[in-house]
Design an enzyme around this catalytic site. Structure first.
Site, PDB file in Angstrom:
ATOM      1  CG  ASP A   1     -52.216 -34.195  46.801  1.00 32.56           C
ATOM      2  OD1 ASP A   1     -52.580 -34.487  47.949  1.00 32.56           O
ATOM      3  OD2 ASP A   1     -51.097 -33.701  46.525  1.00 32.56           O
TER       4      ASP A   1
ATOM      5  CG  ASP B   1     -46.124 -26.776  58.657  1.00 36.07           C
ATOM      6  OD1 ASP B   1     -45.504 -25.834  58.151  1.00 36.07           O
ATOM      7  OD2 ASP B   1     -46.297 -27.879  58.090  1.00 36.07           O
TER       8      ASP B   1
ATOM      9  CD  GLU C   1     -41.000 -31.087  52.376  1.00 31.85           C
ATOM     10  OE1 GLU C   1     -41.300 -31.510  51.243  1.00 31.85           O
ATOM     11  OE2 GLU C   1     -41.769 -30.395  53.076  1.00 31.85           O
TER      12      GLU C   1
ATOM     13  CG  ASP D   1     -45.877 -27.346  50.910  1.00 31.12           C
ATOM     14  OD1 ASP D   1     -47.111 -27.235  51.083  1.00 31.12           O
ATOM     15  OD2 ASP D   1     -45.222 -28.329  51.300  1.00 31.12           O
TER      16      ASP D   1
ATOM     17  CG  HIS E   1     -48.911 -35.568  48.526  1.00 29.74           C
ATOM     18  ND1 HIS E   1     -49.183 -34.246  48.715  1.00 29.74           N
ATOM     19  CD2 HIS E   1     -47.938 -35.887  49.427  1.00 29.74           C
ATOM     20  CE1 HIS E   1     -48.406 -33.770  49.677  1.00 29.74           C
ATOM     21  NE2 HIS E   1     -47.648 -34.740  50.124  1.00 29.74           N
TER      22      HIS E   1
ATOM     23  CG  ASP F   1     -41.907 -27.733  49.395  1.00 30.68           C
ATOM     24  OD1 ASP F   1     -41.725 -27.737  48.162  1.00 30.68           O
ATOM     25  OD2 ASP F   1     -42.440 -28.678  50.003  1.00 30.68           O
TER      26      ASP F   1
ATOM     27  CD  GLU G   1     -43.079 -26.605  54.029  1.00 25.99           C
ATOM     28  OE1 GLU G   1     -43.249 -27.676  53.413  1.00 25.99           O
ATOM     29  OE2 GLU G   1     -43.885 -26.135  54.844  1.00 25.99           O
TER      30      GLU G   1
HETATM   31  C1  XLS Z   1     -45.908 -31.293  54.978  1.00 26.11           C
HETATM   32  C2  XLS Z   1     -44.986 -31.349  53.847  1.00 26.11           C
HETATM   33  C3  XLS Z   1     -45.517 -32.085  52.630  1.00 26.11           C
HETATM   34  C4  XLS Z   1     -44.395 -32.404  51.668  1.00 26.11           C
HETATM   35  C5  XLS Z   1     -44.775 -33.397  50.627  1.00 26.11           C
HETATM   36  O1  XLS Z   1     -45.709 -30.587  55.958  1.00 26.11           O
HETATM   37  O2  XLS Z   1     -44.613 -30.043  53.535  1.00 26.11           O
HETATM   38  O3  XLS Z   1     -46.518 -31.364  52.030  1.00 26.11           O
HETATM   39  O4  XLS Z   1     -43.904 -31.257  51.039  1.00 26.11           O
HETATM   40  O5  XLS Z   1     -45.219 -34.583  51.179  1.00 26.11           O
HETATM   41 CA    CA Z   2     -45.389 -27.068  55.952  1.00 24.47          CA
HETATM   42 CA    CA Z   3     -43.335 -29.268  51.915  1.00 22.00          CA
END
Ligand code: XLS
Ligand code: CA
Ligand code: CA
Length: 437
Positions: free
Chosen positions: A104, A307, A232, A339, A101, A296, A268
């Site tokens: 980051d 999460d 996502e 991730d 990001h 992810d 993800e």
């Molecule tokens: C958060 C998300 C985030 C995305 C990118 O839960 O997984 O990290 O992958 O913004």
């Molecule tokens: Ca997550």
């Molecule tokens: Ca993610």
């Protein structure tokens, strides 16, 4: 040049009999499976936020991890050292990609102009480190969820000024992703949803999100960015309800707003389970609809409903994921980004290596098993056989739209009660276990 992980050298493939914890037992980057090398299959990527910026904070306490590259007194010095540490990590681990990001890699300044300047400084260094190491950017993204201005969302905020700020931020994040040769760009709707419907105009918010993504598509063309856009899905967290709930609701959204040709999904694992699905379901849905883009990789915890972003270690999950990926031709643009974060008690920098090595090996085993299942043909053969009626005259007439209710009524009156067959679930589950063993 200072080394940040001096106790770790380049992780090598030593094979299944190795007793070295920091070695690959299954991930052998150059080994060919089903026509491609493992490195080509996975396109492994390390995420910047958890691995280098996460220090173990949770809602009950601050971080537990102390890192040599973290110098809180000077945020820009810290940003530079962290980036150097990250590229040392990527190289020693042997991954080809990373993801970040905007916030980051470079800390936010007092104004957008200052923030962008800081980002430019760090991006310059990132470009150099990418060149030196050969590590590439899988995707970039913008953090539109941490700053207080985004508390009620970014593109779905009730205020157009916040929408504008988010647009300016994404514009810059796309530019730096492009500058770094990024192969993709992710939109995760961090706070695009609601905490209560009592203060929310849902229809308007969704229209604004559609508008925002169209602006991004236009700007992508304008700057000549050729990377793939991804959306996502995630059902909740941080908001009570996120609009990008799961693969199916994202697909409906993309279709409604005419965006389906411009965005694929970044799926993800833990988000799929939070939505009440399996990771496998999300992959299969996306693949069957031609929108599977990137992954992810992580896992949740069955007993914790949030999460948790743990590293993937479950061979069932990795095998099923690879079974879908292989059957649909694998990644074309995306890759497998971890991730995932180490647990709060895993405080040593070496734990980051153990975590990634384990995740890569778990996927390598999943790939080998899935390739065996496909090569063997029994399981896919069963599915094919189960649907064989559709190749016959009745099935073909229906599929081609040559029959309606009246014809089907006539057919049924003539042929009587249809023959039915067992789904053989238990036999198939046993068969699957045999391949894993
Ligand atoms: C958060 C998300 C985030 C995305 C990118 O839960 O997984 O990290 O992958 O913004
Ligand atoms: Ca997550
Ligand atoms: Ca993610």
């Amino acid at each position: 040049m200072k080394e940040f992980f001096p106790s770790v050298s380049k992780i090598a493939y030593e094979g299944p009999d190795s007793a070295t914890p920091l070695s690959f037992k299954h991930y052998n980057p150059s080994e060919k499976i089903a026509g491609k090398t493992m490195a080509e299959h996975f396109r492994f990527s390390v995420c910047y936020w958890h691995t280098f910026k996460g220090l173990g904070a949770d809602p009950f306490g601050p971080g537990t991890m102390i890192r040599d590259y973290n110098a809180p007194s000077d945020p820009m010095e810290s940003a530079e050292m962290t980036l150097r540490a990250a590229f040392e990590f990527f190289t020693k681990l042997g991954v080809g990609f990373w993801c970040f990001h905007d916030r980051d890699i470079a800390p936010e300044g007092g104004s957008l102009a200052e923030t962008n300047k800081r980002l430019d400084t760090i991006v310059k260094l990132a470009a150099q480190l990418q060149k030196d190491t050969g590590v590439k950017l899988l995707w970039g993204t913008a953090n539109l969820f941490s700053h207080r201005r985004y508390m009620a969302g970014a593109a779905t905020n009730p205020s157009p000024a916040v929408f504008a700020h988010a647009a300016a931020q994404v514009k810059k994040a796309m530019e730096v992703t492009h500058e770094l040769g990024g192969e993709g760009y992710v939109f995760w709707g961090g706070r695009e949803g609601y905490d209560t419907l009592l203060n929310t105009d849902m229809g308007r918010e969704l229209d604004h999100l559609g508008r925002f993504l169209h602006m991004a598509v236009d700007y992508k063309k304008k700057i000549g960015f050729g990377g793939q856009f991804y959306i996502e899905p995630k059902p909740k967290e941080p908001t009570k309800h996120q609009y990008d709930f799961d693969a199916a609701s994202c697909y409906a959204f993309l279709q409604k707003y005419g965006l389906v040709d411009h965005l694929k999904l970044n799926l993800e694992a833990n988000h799929g389970t939070l939505a009440g699905h399996t990771f496998h379901h999300e992959l299969e849905f996306a693949a069957a609809n031609g929108i599977l883009g990137s992954v992810d990789a992580n896992r949740g915890d069955l007993l914790l409903g949030w999460d948790t972003d743990q590293f993937p270690t479950d061979l069932y999950d990795t095998t099923l994921a690879m079974y879908t990926l292989l059957r649909y031709g694998g990644f074309t643009t995306g890759g497998l980004n971890f991730d995932a974060k180490v647990r709060r008690q895993s405080i040593d920098a070496v734990d980051l290596f153990h975590a990634h090595v384990g995740g890569m090996d778990a996927f390598a085993r999943g790939l080998k098993i899935a390739a065996r299942i496909i090569e063997d043909g029994k399981l896919p053969g069963f599915v094919k056989d189960r649907y064989k009626g559709w190749e016959g005259p009745l099935g073909q007439k229906i599929e081609k739209g040559q029959a309606g209710f009246e014809e089907l009524e006539a057919y049924t009156l003539e042929h009587g009660e249809p023959e039915i067959q067992s789904g053989r679930q238990e036999m198939l589950e046993n068969m699957f276990n045999e391949y894993i063993a």
